[in-house]
Design a protein around this motif. Structure first.
Motif, mmCIF file in Angstrom:
data_model
loop_
_atom_site.group_PDB
_atom_site.id
_atom_site.type_symbol
_atom_site.label_atom_id
_atom_site.label_comp_id
_atom_site.label_asym_id
_atom_site.label_seq_id
_atom_site.Cartn_x
_atom_site.Cartn_y
_atom_site.Cartn_z
ATOM 1 N N HIS A 295 -25.333 3.059 -35.537
ATOM 2 C CA HIS A 295 -24.101 3.732 -35.945
ATOM 3 C C HIS A 295 -24.377 4.474 -37.253
ATOM 4 C CE1 HIS A 295 -22.881 0.371 -33.417
ATOM 5 N NE2 HIS A 295 -21.619 0.753 -33.403
ATOM 6 N N ARG A 296 -24.154 5.773 -37.258
ATOM 7 C CA ARG A 296 -24.336 6.567 -38.486
ATOM 8 C C ARG A 296 -22.983 7.131 -38.917
ATOM 9 N NH1 ARG A 296 -29.243 7.704 -35.681
ATOM 10 N NH2 ARG A 296 -31.049 7.022 -36.920
ATOM 11 N N HIS A 297 -22.603 6.773 -40.104
ATOM 12 C CA HIS A 297 -21.334 7.226 -40.670
ATOM 13 C C HIS A 297 -21.642 8.216 -41.791
ATOM 14 C CE1 HIS A 297 -17.114 6.946 -41.888
ATOM 15 N NE2 HIS A 297 -17.515 6.762 -43.132
ATOM 16 N N HIS A 298 -21.538 9.505 -41.466
ATOM 17 C CA HIS A 298 -21.793 10.594 -42.420
ATOM 18 C C HIS A 298 -23.224 10.600 -42.969
ATOM 19 C CE1 HIS A 298 -17.661 11.719 -42.131
ATOM 20 N NE2 HIS A 298 -17.230 10.578 -42.623
ATOM 21 N N LEU A 299 -24.156 10.025 -42.252
ATOM 22 C CA LEU A 299 -25.579 10.146 -42.567
ATOM 23 C C LEU A 299 -26.264 10.859 -41.412
ATOM 24 C CD1 LEU A 299 -26.618 6.720 -44.160
ATOM 25 C CD2 LEU A 299 -25.861 8.820 -45.300
ATOM 26 N N GLY A 300 -27.381 11.529 -41.729
ATOM 27 C CA GLY A 300 -28.102 12.270 -40.713
ATOM 28 C C GLY A 300 -29.178 11.426 -40.051
ATOM 29 N N ALA A 301 -29.451 11.730 -38.785
ATOM 30 C CA ALA A 301 -30.589 11.122 -38.093
ATOM 31 C C ALA A 301 -31.831 11.909 -38.502
ATOM 32 C CB ALA A 301 -30.385 11.192 -36.582
ATOM 33 N N ALA A 302 -32.802 11.228 -39.082
ATOM 34 C CA ALA A 302 -33.931 11.952 -39.665
ATOM 35 C C ALA A 302 -35.209 11.127 -39.560
ATOM 36 C CB ALA A 302 -33.648 12.293 -41.133
ATOM 37 N N ASP A 303 -36.048 11.463 -38.586
ATOM 38 C CA ASP A 303 -37.357 10.835 -38.495
ATOM 39 C C ASP A 303 -38.203 11.225 -39.705
ATOM 40 O OD1 ASP A 303 -36.824 9.625 -36.065
ATOM 41 O OD2 ASP A 303 -37.578 11.327 -34.904
ATOM 42 N N GLU A 304 -39.243 10.473 -39.952
ATOM 43 C CA GLU A 304 -40.115 10.775 -41.085
ATOM 44 C C GLU A 304 -40.670 12.194 -40.968
ATOM 45 O OE1 GLU A 304 -44.013 8.969 -43.462
ATOM 46 O OE2 GLU A 304 -43.260 8.000 -41.640
ATOM 47 N N GLY A 305 -40.536 12.954 -42.027
ATOM 48 C CA GLY A 305 -41.032 14.328 -42.060
ATOM 49 C C GLY A 305 -40.023 15.375 -41.629
ATOM 50 N N GLN A 306 -38.895 14.950 -41.040
ATOM 51 C CA GLN A 306 -37.905 15.932 -40.586
ATOM 52 C C GLN A 306 -37.298 16.656 -41.778
ATOM 53 O OE1 GLN A 306 -35.088 14.590 -37.685
ATOM 54 N NE2 GLN A 306 -33.660 16.257 -38.086
ATOM 55 N N VAL A 307 -37.158 17.963 -41.640
ATOM 56 C CA VAL A 307 -36.621 18.805 -42.703
ATOM 57 C C VAL A 307 -35.116 18.961 -42.507
ATOM 58 C CG1 VAL A 307 -36.679 21.108 -43.735
ATOM 59 C CG2 VAL A 307 -38.809 20.027 -42.973
ATOM 60 N N PHE A 308 -34.374 18.843 -43.594
ATOM 61 C CA PHE A 308 -32.922 19.031 -43.553
ATOM 62 C C PHE A 308 -32.449 19.321 -44.978
ATOM 63 C CE2 PHE A 308 -33.570 14.738 -44.811
ATOM 64 C CZ PHE A 308 -32.482 14.382 -45.605
ATOM 65 N N CYS A 309 -31.198 19.694 -45.108
ATOM 66 C CA CYS A 309 -30.630 19.985 -46.415
ATOM 67 C C CYS A 309 -29.825 18.792 -46.906
ATOM 68 C CB CYS A 309 -29.736 21.221 -46.361
ATOM 69 S SG CYS A 309 -30.646 22.758 -46.125
ATOM 70 N N ALA A 310 -30.085 18.379 -48.132
ATOM 71 C CA ALA A 310 -29.336 17.321 -48.793
ATOM 72 C C ALA A 310 -28.710 17.932 -50.033
ATOM 73 C CB ALA A 310 -30.237 16.146 -49.161
ATOM 74 N N GLY A 311 -27.443 18.301 -49.921
ATOM 75 C CA GLY A 311 -26.818 19.002 -51.031
ATOM 76 C C GLY A 311 -27.476 20.340 -51.255
ATOM 77 N N ARG A 312 -27.957 20.592 -52.451
ATOM 78 C CA ARG A 312 -28.540 21.885 -52.783
ATOM 79 C C ARG A 312 -30.060 21.926 -52.602
ATOM 80 N NH1 ARG A 312 -27.784 23.800 -58.639
ATOM 81 N NH2 ARG A 312 -29.626 25.051 -58.140
ATOM 82 N N PHE A 313 -30.618 20.903 -51.982
ATOM 83 C CA PHE A 313 -32.062 20.863 -51.817
ATOM 84 C C PHE A 313 -32.474 20.882 -50.350
ATOM 85 C CE2 PHE A 313 -31.397 18.605 -55.891
ATOM 86 C CZ PHE A 313 -32.134 19.437 -56.720
ATOM 87 N N VAL A 314 -33.569 21.583 -50.066
ATOM 88 C CA VAL A 314 -34.257 21.411 -48.787
ATOM 89 C C VAL A 314 -35.172 20.207 -48.980
ATOM 90 C CG1 VAL A 314 -35.802 22.417 -47.072
ATOM 91 C CG2 VAL A 314 -34.224 23.878 -48.329
#
Length: 356
Positions: A295-314
């Motif tokens: 169950h993910r509540h407002h968190l992203g599914a992210a395998d190791e190495g996956q690129v995504f944006c966290a706030g103002r950062f890639v």
């Protein structure tokens, strides 16, 4: 009371599992307690909190609709265009883009095509010619059973489809990891776009319908549990249907992100002719992973190495917290970025806002 075990990590005992909270302080500790209160939750429950967001992730032997957020999708687009090469000042980019987008009319979505979208996600958009086949290398491969969504949710699909996904315009600033930045294909000074697409009323109504179904089983005594936090056993028909509905809602969110990419390409073909998706990520939802229901509540599914944006950062995920990561940012403290210091992600680049 939470115990601080490192600068940005706190631990406390929940009713059924230990809680690990990553945050600058422990002010959100009590907000996590419901996530660790049901029998069958695996220890620990992970949570993340900052002034920009709050979320948790847990693995369990049950499915509880109240313990995950409806799915959404994020998309990072590179343009190959430097901010100083345009005639338009960076601060005027967002108004210009929104004005151009308002002139683009999305293709219609009827009940039949809505069902196909919920089965195939971004692949449906490629079949319809909205995006290119190469774009699918970035998008996820989500899908579910539209028959499990319910009539009200499917009726809402047409309205949600026409509701534009959010677009943020940024300029790549400091590069923290040159090798990863090169792999993503972004450079300092380049304009990038971040798209956020939710599953809208379709996702909300579908989850509400399944919650009502599970709650009726609890009230009738078919399922053990609490009425304030209804849950279904992992191997039950209600859970299979809920997973299929959440998969369909996730696919719908990805389809909406793909639609926004189509609209952006049409609206900006003269100014930003090479919009290329370089990363996508899903947030929230319920998935079966390694024999558990995550169950993910407002968190992203992210395998190791996956690129995504966290706030103002890639960023790149480090695979922590049941392969989850926060899509929201956090303020630096004395030159330290808490999510990086806690071992959740690694920063790749800063995305500077184009307007105050």
């Amino acid at each position: 009371m939470a115990e601080q075990v490192s600068e940005f990590e706190w631990r406390l005992d929940g009713e059924e599992a230990e809680i690990v909270l990553y945050a600058p302080d422990d002010s959100a500790a009590e907000r996590v307690l419901p996530a660790a209160s049901l029998e069958g939750v695996e220890s620990p429950v992970y949570a993340v909190h900052s002034g920009e967001g709050f979320g948790w992730v847990l693995a369990a032997r049950f499915a509880a609709p109240d313990l995950f957020s409806v799915p959404s999708c994020g998309l990072l687009l590179r343009t190959g265009v430097r901010s100083d090469s345009l005639d338009v000042p960076p601060r005027d980019l967002v108004p210009m883009i929104l004005r151009r987008l308002s002139e683009v009319v999305p293709p219609p979505l009827n009940a039949s095509t809505a069902g196909r979208l919920c089965e195939a996600g971004a692949a449906f958009a490629a079949e319809e010619g909205l995006i290119e086949e190469e774009d699918l290398e970035v998008f996820g491969r989500s899908g579910g059973d539209p028959d499990t969504l319910g009539r009200r949710a499917l009726v809402a699909a047409g309205r949600d489809w026409e509701e534009p996904a959010a677009v943020d315009v940024r300029v790549v600033g400091d590069i923290f990891d040159a090798e990863r930045a090169e792999g993503v294909g972004i450079e300092r000074g380049e304009i990038v776009l971040v798209v956020s697409a939710g599953s809208g009323d379709l996702g909300r109504l579908a989850v509400e319908a399944h919650r009502g179904r599970i709650l009726s089983r609890v009230r009738s005594g078919v399922f053990d549990g609490r009425e304030d936090l209804p849950a279904a056993p992992a191997d039950g028909e209600e859970t299979y249907d809920l997973l299929a509905a959440v998969g369909a809602a996730t696919a719908f969110a990805e389809g909406r992100a793909a639609l926004r990419l189509w609209a952006l390409r049409r609206a900006l073909r003269e100014d930003l002719p090479e919009l290329v998706p370089v990363a996508s990520w899903s947030v929230g939802g319920l998935r079966e992973e390694e024999g558990h229901l995550v169950h993910r509540h407002h968190l992203g599914a992210a395998d190791e190495g996956q690129v995504f944006c966290a706030g103002r950062f890639v960023t790149a995920s480090l695979g922590a917290m049941l392969r989850s990561a926060p899509p929201f940012g956090v303020a630096e403290r004395e030159g330290k970025w808490p999510w990086e210091e806690a071992g959740l992600v690694q920063r790749i680049a800063d995305l500077e806002p184009t307007s105050p």
